[in-house]
Design a protein around this motif. Structure first.
Motif, short mmCIF file in Angstrom:
data_model
loop_
_atom_site.label_atom_id
_atom_site.label_comp_id
_atom_site.label_asym_id
_atom_site.label_seq_id
_atom_site.Cartn_x
_atom_site.Cartn_y
_atom_site.Cartn_z
N GLY A 38 9.51 3.85 -7.15
CA GLY A 38 10.16 5.01 -6.71
C GLY A 38 10.01 5.28 -5.32
N ASN A 39 8.88 4.79 -4.70
CA ASN A 39 8.25 5.03 -3.40
C ASN A 39 9.07 4.03 -2.50
N GLU A 97 -7.28 5.51 7.07
CA GLU A 97 -6.08 5.60 6.23
C GLU A 97 -5.83 7.06 5.87
N PHE A 98 -4.49 7.16 6.20
CA PHE A 98 -3.79 8.30 5.84
C PHE A 98 -2.94 8.21 4.74
N PRO A 99 -3.29 8.68 3.27
CA PRO A 99 -2.42 8.40 2.23
C PRO A 99 -1.27 9.18 2.21
N GLU A 159 3.05 1.61 -4.92
CA GLU A 159 3.06 1.26 -3.57
C GLU A 159 4.49 1.62 -2.89
N ALA A 160 4.62 1.73 -1.53
CA ALA A 160 5.93 2.13 -0.95
C ALA A 160 6.54 1.18 -0.36
N ALA A 184 0.83 -1.09 -0.10
CA ALA A 184 0.04 -0.18 -0.06
C ALA A 184 0.93 1.26 -0.01
N ALA A 185 0.24 2.29 -0.02
CA ALA A 185 0.87 3.59 -0.11
C ALA A 185 0.24 4.61 0.91
N GLY A 186 0.00 4.05 2.20
CA GLY A 186 -0.51 4.89 3.21
C GLY A 186 -0.45 3.80 4.41
N ILE A 187 -0.79 4.77 5.55
CA ILE A 187 -0.96 4.47 7.07
C ILE A 187 -2.18 4.17 7.52
#
Length: 362
Positions: A127-128, A65-67, A81-82, A41-44
């Motif tokens: 890249g993330n 969720e906090f993107p 995705e990170a 994912a790309a969030g917390i």
């Protein structure tokens, strides 16, 4: 009927459609609130403590969720995705780190041999994944802990400077005799793969799942400081050292997560490659004092203690994240929360509820 588990179970309830619940890879507490991340994912996600079910001790849900794209100017695309693998909450900051590693496509049973051969030869870098950041936590309008781009007291969300292909950390490692060659190798192939983060004073500790070199696992020590709108690597000494290396004897296992508690560093370790095997929790006694007094660019630590072994399944239930319970959250001895990647059916209740474990710490 819900799948009610034993008293050592922690129930985590996620909303339908989320990506995090089956690939949990990092966890941290802010009081009774729990932050979690996943590697796809790309969030917390922030979860609230709820009334427990049955004899279970802890239950978390009401997820928000906090993107990352709302908090940071990311090195990659906003929806990319990170591969977040490490998290730590210290002094009102939430620190996160991506794997920094490359990935290789996998063969699929519904593809022919030629197609799978092409897939297995494909190596890429999102890249993330090369993300290291600190995010301010402040009370929201309803009083709940909230991640913000800029806090009312002036603190700002900052990430380590750099672009999608490289940042100062990968640049510092590019010519390193131990890790330089592994930057081009996918993480799941024993390439560079950051999977643990701990904050020790003004230093960051980054645990490597890979590479493991002749049975020695590695911990990187760095320091960062704000520079303009981003974070920059700060020299660790007058000689300009940007990265210190600590090689740990973890019996051939790679680091899966880190947690600094008091003077000791706790290390979750498991296989570096894609295989089922031992997952153990080690202790580095007195790590804080050792790190504070160390001036050597490379150290070898032999005297680590093993505290416990954790269960794992066949292709499932891999312990991937752990953190200490806040003082006073539960009565009795202090303990650990352990969360699992690829949960099996016994760790799920429906499609979006998963179970972690409570471990007692003597």
């Amino acid at each position: 009927m819900p799948n009610i588990r034993s008293a050592n179970a922690v129930r985590l309830e996620f909303p339908p459609g989320g990506l995090v619940h089956t690939n949990l890879s990092g966890a941290a507490f802010t009081g009774e609130w729990l932050w979690v991340v996943g590697d796809e994912a790309a969030g917390i996600e922030r979860l609230r403590r709820l009334e427990p079910v049955g004899q279970e001790r802890l239950r978390y849900g009401d997820a928000r969720e906090f993107p990352l794209a709302a908090l940071l100017d990311l090195p990659g695309a906003d929806d990319e995705e990170a591969d977040l693998e490490g998290m730590a909450e210290v002094d009102g900051w939430l620190w996160i780190v991506g794997s920094h590693g490359r990935k290789r496509k996998n063969a699929k049973p519904d593809r022919d041999h030629a197609d799978n051969a092409q897939r297995l030869a494909k190596v890429s870098l999102d890249g993330n994944r090369r993300l290291l950041a600190r995010l301010p936590i402040e009370p929201g309008e309803d009083g709940t802990p909230t991640l913000v781009r800029q806090a009312r007291d002036g603190r700002r969300a900052l990430r380590l400077e750099g672009k999608a292909r490289e940042n100062p950390l990968t640049q510092a490692l590019a010519d390193d005799p131990h890790f330089g060659h592994y930057l081009k190798i996918p993480g799941k192939d024993n390439g560079l793969d950051i999977e643990g983060l701990a904050v020790c004073g003004d230093r960051l500790l980054l645990g490597l799942r890979g590479p493991v070199l002749r049975g020695w696992s590695a911990l990187l020590e760095i320091a960062v400081a704000p520079r303009g709108a981003q974070l920059a690597l700060r020299p660790l000494d007058a000689h300009g050292t940007l990265v210190r290396k600590h090689f740990l004897q973890l019996q051939g296992l790679g680091i899966r997560d880190l947690h600094l508690r008091g003077d000791d560093l706790y290390i979750l370790a498991g296989p570096t490659m894609v295989l089922d095997g031992d997952i153990r929790l080690f202790t580095w006694p007195g790590a804080r004092a050792t790190l504070a007094g160390n001036t050597e660019p490379v150290r070898f630590e032999h005297a680590l203690g093993e505290t416990t072994s954790l269960p794992h399944g066949c292709g499932s239930d891999r312990a991937e994240a752990f953190c200490a319970l806040p003082a006073g959250l539960l009565p009795g001895q202090p303990g650990w929360l352990v969360l699992y990647d690829a949960p099996g059916s016994g760790r799920m209740d429906g499609a979006f509820t998963v179970f972690g474990d409570l471990l007692q710490r003597g």
